[in-house]
Design an enzyme around this catalytic site. Sequence first.
Site, PDB file in Angstrom:
ATOM      1  N   ARG A  74     -22.768 -28.796  -9.692  1.00 50.74           N
ATOM      2  CA  ARG A  74     -22.887 -29.710  -8.825  1.00 50.74           C
ATOM      3  C   ARG A  74     -23.416 -31.099  -9.322  1.00 50.74           C
ATOM      4  NH1 ARG A  74     -22.012 -29.604  -3.718  1.00 50.74           N
ATOM      5  NH2 ARG A  74     -22.520 -27.530  -3.471  1.00 50.74           N
ATOM      6  N   ARG A 100     -12.311 -27.128 -11.358  1.00 50.49           N
ATOM      7  CA  ARG A 100     -13.522 -27.343 -11.653  1.00 50.49           C
ATOM      8  C   ARG A 100     -14.291 -26.063 -11.849  1.00 50.49           C
ATOM      9  NH1 ARG A 100     -16.855 -28.413  -5.976  1.00 50.49           N
ATOM     10  NH2 ARG A 100     -16.171 -26.486  -4.930  1.00 50.49           N
ATOM     11  N   HIS A 170     -14.385 -36.183  -7.335  1.00 49.44           N
ATOM     12  CA  HIS A 170     -15.374 -36.245  -6.226  1.00 49.44           C
ATOM     13  C   HIS A 170     -16.845 -36.785  -6.919  1.00 49.44           C
ATOM     14  CE1 HIS A 170     -18.125 -34.262  -3.656  1.00 49.44           C
ATOM     15  NE2 HIS A 170     -17.166 -33.496  -3.054  1.00 49.44           N
ATOM     16  N   ASP A 214     -19.293 -37.066   6.316  1.00 46.50           N
ATOM     17  CA  ASP A 214     -17.870 -36.464   5.503  1.00 46.50           C
ATOM     18  C   ASP A 214     -16.715 -37.027   6.241  1.00 46.50           C
ATOM     19  OD1 ASP A 214     -16.624 -34.927   4.167  1.00 46.50           O
ATOM     20  OD2 ASP A 214     -17.241 -33.013   4.793  1.00 46.50           O
ATOM     21  N   GLU A 273     -15.309 -40.723  -3.162  1.00 48.84           N
ATOM     22  CA  GLU A 273     -14.289 -39.789  -3.905  1.00 48.84           C
ATOM     23  C   GLU A 273     -12.871 -40.439  -3.550  1.00 48.84           C
ATOM     24  OE1 GLU A 273     -14.533 -35.901  -1.906  1.00 48.84           O
ATOM     25  OE2 GLU A 273     -16.761 -36.490  -1.693  1.00 48.84           O
TER      26      GLU A 273
HETATM   27  O1  TA6 Z   1     -15.718 -34.065  -0.288  1.00 45.43           O
HETATM   28  C1  TA6 Z   1     -16.375 -33.597   0.727  1.00 45.43           C
HETATM   29  C2  TA6 Z   1     -16.508 -32.184   0.732  1.00 45.43           C
HETATM   30  O2  TA6 Z   1     -15.187 -31.820   0.974  1.00 45.43           O
HETATM   31  C3  TA6 Z   1     -17.437 -31.882   1.754  1.00 45.43           C
HETATM   32  O3  TA6 Z   1     -17.026 -31.366   2.881  1.00 45.43           O
HETATM   33  C4  TA6 Z   1     -18.596 -31.108   1.220  1.00 45.43           C
HETATM   34  O4  TA6 Z   1     -18.489 -29.875   1.510  1.00 45.43           O
HETATM   35  C5  TA6 Z   1     -18.377 -31.396  -0.300  1.00 45.43           C
HETATM   36  O5  TA6 Z   1     -17.011 -31.754  -0.507  1.00 45.43           O
HETATM   37  C6  TA6 Z   1     -18.842 -30.703  -1.510  1.00 45.43           C
HETATM   38  O6  TA6 Z   1     -18.141 -29.496  -1.553  1.00 45.43           O
HETATM   39  P1  TA6 Z   1     -18.708 -28.203  -2.622  1.00 45.43           P
HETATM   40  O7  TA6 Z   1     -17.647 -27.146  -2.495  1.00 45.43           O
HETATM   41  O8  TA6 Z   1     -18.718 -28.941  -4.089  1.00 45.43           O
HETATM   42  O9  TA6 Z   1     -19.757 -27.573  -2.164  1.00 45.43           O
END
Ligand code: TA6
Length: 301
Positions: A74, A100, A170, A214, A273
């Site tokens: 993350r 990833r 992202h 979001d 993103e």
């Molecule tokens: O890009 C936004 C998103 O799709 C959110 O909905 C949120 O869940 C985020 O990505 C993070 O996703 P992750 O799977 O890395 O926890």
Amino acid sequence: MNTIEKLNNRFGIDGKISFKLNDNGFKYADIDTGLSTATILLYGGHIVSFKPAGEEEMLWLSPNADYREGKAVRGGIPVCFPWFGPSPVDQSLPKHGFGRLMEWTMKSTKANPDGTVELELELESSDESFYFWHFEFKAVMTFVIGTTLTATLTVTNTGAVEMQYSAALHTYFAVGNAENVSIEGLSGYYYYPNGSTERRMQKDPYFTLDGFVDRCYVNHSDGCMIHDASLGRSISAGKSGSNTTVLWNPWEEGARLILDMPDEEYARFVCVEAANCFDDTIVLQPGQQHSTAVHLSVAEG
Ligand code: TA6
């Protein structure tokens, strides 16, 4: 000779790029260009730090990032590929694709005369990827690192049939306090808020963070400016090859549900993103390729 020695022999550049293992045994490129420092994990082809000299860190990385095979790290710039969000065919497959979650292969490193360094990492279709997705592909992440950072995902259809994918770079931008952040460059664009199918238009010239967000902005191919009043800086988040921009911050309540970050850390980042998703999924005929890139630089606040 162990893998790290081999990587250093083949791709190390004296004083600029060396390969190491982190405390969790993940391989990474440790980069010091003189103009900036950076860290790139081979796992995920994932840059997790970029700090121009004399500036604050530009990428947020969770202090509780989960370095385990099969988990996403993350922070930084996770590469969501070959789908963004849930898989369009099977919801049990990993969210945001498998790019990833796999180790990418180092392909090249180079020191340029202008002081920048360039690294290329590759992920090719394999027995492992066929388990998730039945297409033949080559994905390359190219990083050009100097006072600015350009990260480019180039995907080639190496198979014999049409291929469709979605993707996102992202980026988790580090900020002083998300409550004092506003984002410029989205005015006049339609967005789908928080998973809704009802689109709205942003009228305000600035989007100010004040809670969970979001949002998916469609037909948005330009970059944004992220104004961070706490740090007194603005970040120019440019992009190319992407027609969708996603904004995300889980805020306080959402952060409590995310196990690999401390609750209060939601205030330390905002995700802006560069995506290719929804109406903007990419269709490649055999031999065709597409590049999605982000160009990040610091401007004064
Ligand atoms: O890009 C936004 C998103 O799709 C959110 O909905 C949120 O869940 C985020 O990505 C993070 O996703 P992750 O799977 O890395 O926890």
